[in-house]
Motif scaffolding. Structure first.
Motif, PDB file in Angstrom:
ATOM      1  N   ILE A 135     -10.014 138.369 -17.139  1.00  0.00           N
ATOM      2  CA  ILE A 135     -10.508 138.669 -18.484  1.00  0.00           C
ATOM      3  C   ILE A 135     -12.001 138.902 -18.497  1.00  0.00           C
ATOM      4  O   ILE A 135     -12.504 139.772 -19.196  1.00  0.00           O
ATOM      5  CB  ILE A 135     -10.137 137.518 -19.443  1.00  0.00           C
ATOM      6  N   SER A 136     -12.718 138.121 -17.705  1.00  0.00           N
ATOM      7  CA  SER A 136     -14.169 138.217 -17.814  1.00  0.00           C
ATOM      8  C   SER A 136     -14.716 139.427 -17.066  1.00  0.00           C
ATOM      9  O   SER A 136     -15.842 139.822 -17.273  1.00  0.00           O
ATOM     10  CB  SER A 136     -14.836 136.948 -17.316  1.00  0.00           C
ATOM     11  N   ARG A 137     -13.917 140.016 -16.179  1.00  0.00           N
ATOM     12  CA  ARG A 137     -14.491 141.076 -15.366  1.00  0.00           C
ATOM     13  C   ARG A 137     -13.891 142.439 -15.521  1.00  0.00           C
ATOM     14  O   ARG A 137     -14.545 143.455 -15.305  1.00  0.00           O
ATOM     15  CB  ARG A 137     -14.454 140.664 -13.912  1.00  0.00           C
ATOM     16  N   LYS A 188      -6.670 134.081 -14.593  1.00  0.00           N
ATOM     17  CA  LYS A 188      -6.760 134.696 -15.912  1.00  0.00           C
ATOM     18  C   LYS A 188      -8.232 134.836 -16.337  1.00  0.00           C
ATOM     19  O   LYS A 188      -8.644 135.868 -16.853  1.00  0.00           O
ATOM     20  CB  LYS A 188      -6.008 133.830 -16.918  1.00  0.00           C
ATOM     21  N   ILE A 189      -8.998 133.805 -16.122  1.00  0.00           N
ATOM     22  CA  ILE A 189     -10.387 133.829 -16.578  1.00  0.00           C
ATOM     23  C   ILE A 189     -11.164 134.886 -15.795  1.00  0.00           C
ATOM     24  O   ILE A 189     -11.988 135.606 -16.362  1.00  0.00           O
ATOM     25  CB  ILE A 189     -11.052 132.433 -16.449  1.00  0.00           C
ATOM     26  N   SER A 190     -10.852 135.039 -14.529  1.00  0.00           N
ATOM     27  CA  SER A 190     -11.596 136.036 -13.760  1.00  0.00           C
ATOM     28  C   SER A 190     -11.158 137.442 -14.156  1.00  0.00           C
ATOM     29  O   SER A 190     -11.968 138.355 -14.264  1.00  0.00           O
ATOM     30  CB  SER A 190     -11.450 135.784 -12.261  1.00  0.00           C
ATOM     31  N   ILE A 248      -5.013 130.075 -27.559  1.00  0.00           N
ATOM     32  CA  ILE A 248      -6.167 129.375 -28.100  1.00  0.00           C
ATOM     33  C   ILE A 248      -6.523 130.022 -29.426  1.00  0.00           C
ATOM     34  O   ILE A 248      -6.642 131.249 -29.510  1.00  0.00           O
ATOM     35  CB  ILE A 248      -7.344 129.445 -27.121  1.00  0.00           C
ATOM     36  N   LYS A 276     -10.417 135.117 -33.307  1.00  0.00           N
ATOM     37  CA  LYS A 276      -9.320 135.895 -32.755  1.00  0.00           C
ATOM     38  C   LYS A 276      -8.567 135.004 -31.773  1.00  0.00           C
ATOM     39  O   LYS A 276      -9.185 134.248 -31.023  1.00  0.00           O
ATOM     40  CB  LYS A 276      -9.801 137.158 -32.017  1.00  0.00           C
ATOM     41  N   LEU A 302      -2.871 132.725 -23.644  1.00  0.00           N
ATOM     42  CA  LEU A 302      -3.106 132.438 -22.227  1.00  0.00           C
ATOM     43  C   LEU A 302      -1.885 132.744 -21.394  1.00  0.00           C
ATOM     44  O   LEU A 302      -1.985 133.294 -20.316  1.00  0.00           O
ATOM     45  CB  LEU A 302      -3.487 130.969 -22.036  1.00  0.00           C
ATOM     46  N   LYS A 303      -0.731 132.358 -21.899  1.00  0.00           N
ATOM     47  CA  LYS A 303       0.479 132.678 -21.150  1.00  0.00           C
ATOM     48  C   LYS A 303       1.709 132.517 -22.009  1.00  0.00           C
ATOM     49  O   LYS A 303       1.669 131.906 -23.068  1.00  0.00           O
ATOM     50  CB  LYS A 303       0.587 131.771 -19.921  1.00  0.00           C
ATOM     51  N   ILE A 350     -15.804 132.250  -8.856  1.00  0.00           N
ATOM     52  CA  ILE A 350     -14.839 133.255  -8.462  1.00  0.00           C
ATOM     53  C   ILE A 350     -15.597 134.489  -7.997  1.00  0.00           C
ATOM     54  O   ILE A 350     -16.503 134.958  -8.682  1.00  0.00           O
ATOM     55  CB  ILE A 350     -13.911 133.595  -9.633  1.00  0.00           C
ATOM     56  N   SER A 399      -6.828 140.142 -24.382  1.00  0.00           N
ATOM     57  CA  SER A 399      -8.182 139.921 -24.883  1.00  0.00           C
ATOM     58  C   SER A 399      -8.874 141.229 -25.265  1.00  0.00           C
ATOM     59  O   SER A 399      -9.906 141.590 -24.720  1.00  0.00           O
ATOM     60  CB  SER A 399      -9.021 139.175 -23.842  1.00  0.00           C
ATOM     61  N   ILE A 401     -12.490 129.556 -20.796  1.00  0.00           N
ATOM     62  CA  ILE A 401     -11.919 130.887 -20.986  1.00  0.00           C
ATOM     63  C   ILE A 401     -12.036 131.306 -22.448  1.00  0.00           C
ATOM     64  O   ILE A 401     -12.318 132.460 -22.751  1.00  0.00           O
ATOM     65  CB  ILE A 401     -10.448 130.943 -20.500  1.00  0.00           C
ATOM     66  N   LEU A 407      -6.366 134.033 -28.459  1.00  0.00           N
ATOM     67  CA  LEU A 407      -6.247 134.462 -27.076  1.00  0.00           C
ATOM     68  C   LEU A 407      -4.988 133.848 -26.506  1.00  0.00           C
ATOM     69  O   LEU A 407      -4.889 132.624 -26.392  1.00  0.00           O
ATOM     70  CB  LEU A 407      -7.474 133.991 -26.278  1.00  0.00           C
TER      71      LEU A 407
END
Lengths: 229, 229
Positions: B148-150, B144-146, B68, B72, B76-77, A68, B188, A145, B74
């Motif tokens: 959260i990670s950035r 979502k992963i992008s 998940i 902690k 997702l939706k 990404i 997150s 994730i 998380l």
DNA sequence: CGCGAGCTTGACGTTGTTCAACTAGAGTGG
DNA sequence: CCACTCTAGTTGAACAACGTCAAGCTCGCG
């Protein structure tokens, strides 16, 4: 730029499409007719985030990264030969949510998206296998994730090394085939920290490290690091 | 514990399965015979991470969170009524990669996984729609992963608020239907930071906030915060 | 009235990023 | 063959971001 050609035969191709055996002969012919083989050199972009998918992509030979783009890239996964590169974008929303680039010289088969979809509709066993693949790819991202959002640096780098070992190279010793920056992008951290932690792992004799060549010496410790996060 | 019953009619059901119209009458009957309706109270777990999926789940009424578990959680939706809860686990690897719990009183239709799969194989239009859904759900997780990670805290909380507005409640004003802790799990971050940033947004008149009731006053600023991360 | 769950805020320590300086090696052109 | 440059890698130090801890607050409920 990439070199283009047509396949002589899909059935006898050594890089035959996955699940092609579930299709009927006429369908395989139809794939063959509309199939284009494209060769990408290392570094070339195969598909670009934000553009629309018009073709199904099958990675016949080579290795690519799916990532990404943003201020910092995030590499979601590597794809080896013998796998479809993107199925999600084929069946779902048509806009690529990610980019794909060749990590080494790579050969890709492309066929028109609509042809493959029609064909899948008419062969539900084939479609069923594709659906399985899409589902598992989704499951993989769920794991990714949760790893990325919860583990700290050491755990995330351990994850990446175990991923390379278990999913990509199937060996304790391998040439990681990417720069430190890419390893960092795979682990969602800064390049400096990837370097630092690699050195740390080396100092602690968890791995041996020479350039891009990595040998995993104590996989149990890596697993532990991955577990505790 | 959850209350169990059988459906009287699937075709005339007000909470009819999505894409049911693509199936033939005999198949709908087959669904109806093997379908079980279960009612969950707020807070009850609908499926548990790590267990194996045996049934397809359709959310007829209510709202659930898909998350998940770990040290902690998380989130997702959220899933609203009229959607399948999990299709990935049905078609791919059978082990749930996440848990699902009811956020309000909820009604779920369950049918045996094998029956639905057989049925999907025989109705490729239906399978095709399910595949689309699975694909888009994968695409959502990519986003979502992008995110959260950035993004940093403010960007991530803005994302969550926009998500609630655009995808769940379709309104500038809503009762967010979850605790601060859950909002934090969706974004997150720690619960304390979710609270802090909510207060900040309130102070800056980006939102108004009374208990769980949120009104978005300046959506363009939220969008900007989401963009710059 | 007292209790507990959810919420709020401040202070503090940890984690991870950024900046900067430096090294090694590969490729290039004179 | 040497100087030059460019890229990848490495390391330390300063700084920012974020989580954790602790204290107190409010509100609903028994």
């Amino acid at each position: 730029m990439a070199k283009v050609s047509k396949p002589e035969s899909c059935l006898s191709c050594p890089y035959k499409w996955k699940y092609l055996n579930l299709l009927e002969d006429k369908d395989i012919n139809s794939i063959q007719r509309s199939c284009t083989i494209i060769n990408f050199k290392k570094g070339e972009t195969i598909c670009k985030q934000g553009t629309d998918a018009t073709h199904a992509l099958y990675l016949a030979k080579g290795m690519v990264k799916l990532y990404i783009e943003g201020k910092k890239n995030l590499i979601l996964k590597l794809i080896k030969s013998g796998e479809y590169i993107d199925l999600q974008t084929l069946f779902g929303d048509k806009t690529y949510k990610y980019s794909v680039a060749a990590m080494e010289d790579t050969m890709v088969c492309m066929i028109n998206s609509e042809i493959l979809q029609d064909l899948a509709k008419q062969n539900s066993d084939y479609l069923f296998e594709l659906t399985k693949t899409i589902s598992d790819s989704g499951n993989y991202v769920y794991k990714k994730i949760s790893d990325i959002s919860r583990k700290q640096l050491r755990g995330r780098l351990a994850d990446s090394l175990l991923y390379l070992r278990n999913e990509i190279f199937n060996s304790d010793e391998f040439d990681m085939g990417m720069t430190r920056k890419e390893l960092a992008e795979l682990s969602s951290m800064s390049m400096e920290n990837a370097v630092r932690i690699l050195s740390e792992f080396k100092k602690d004799k968890i791995i041996s490290l020479e350039g891009k060549r990595i040998k995993i010496l104590q996989i149990d410790i890596l697993k532990k690091l991955s577990d505790i996060g």
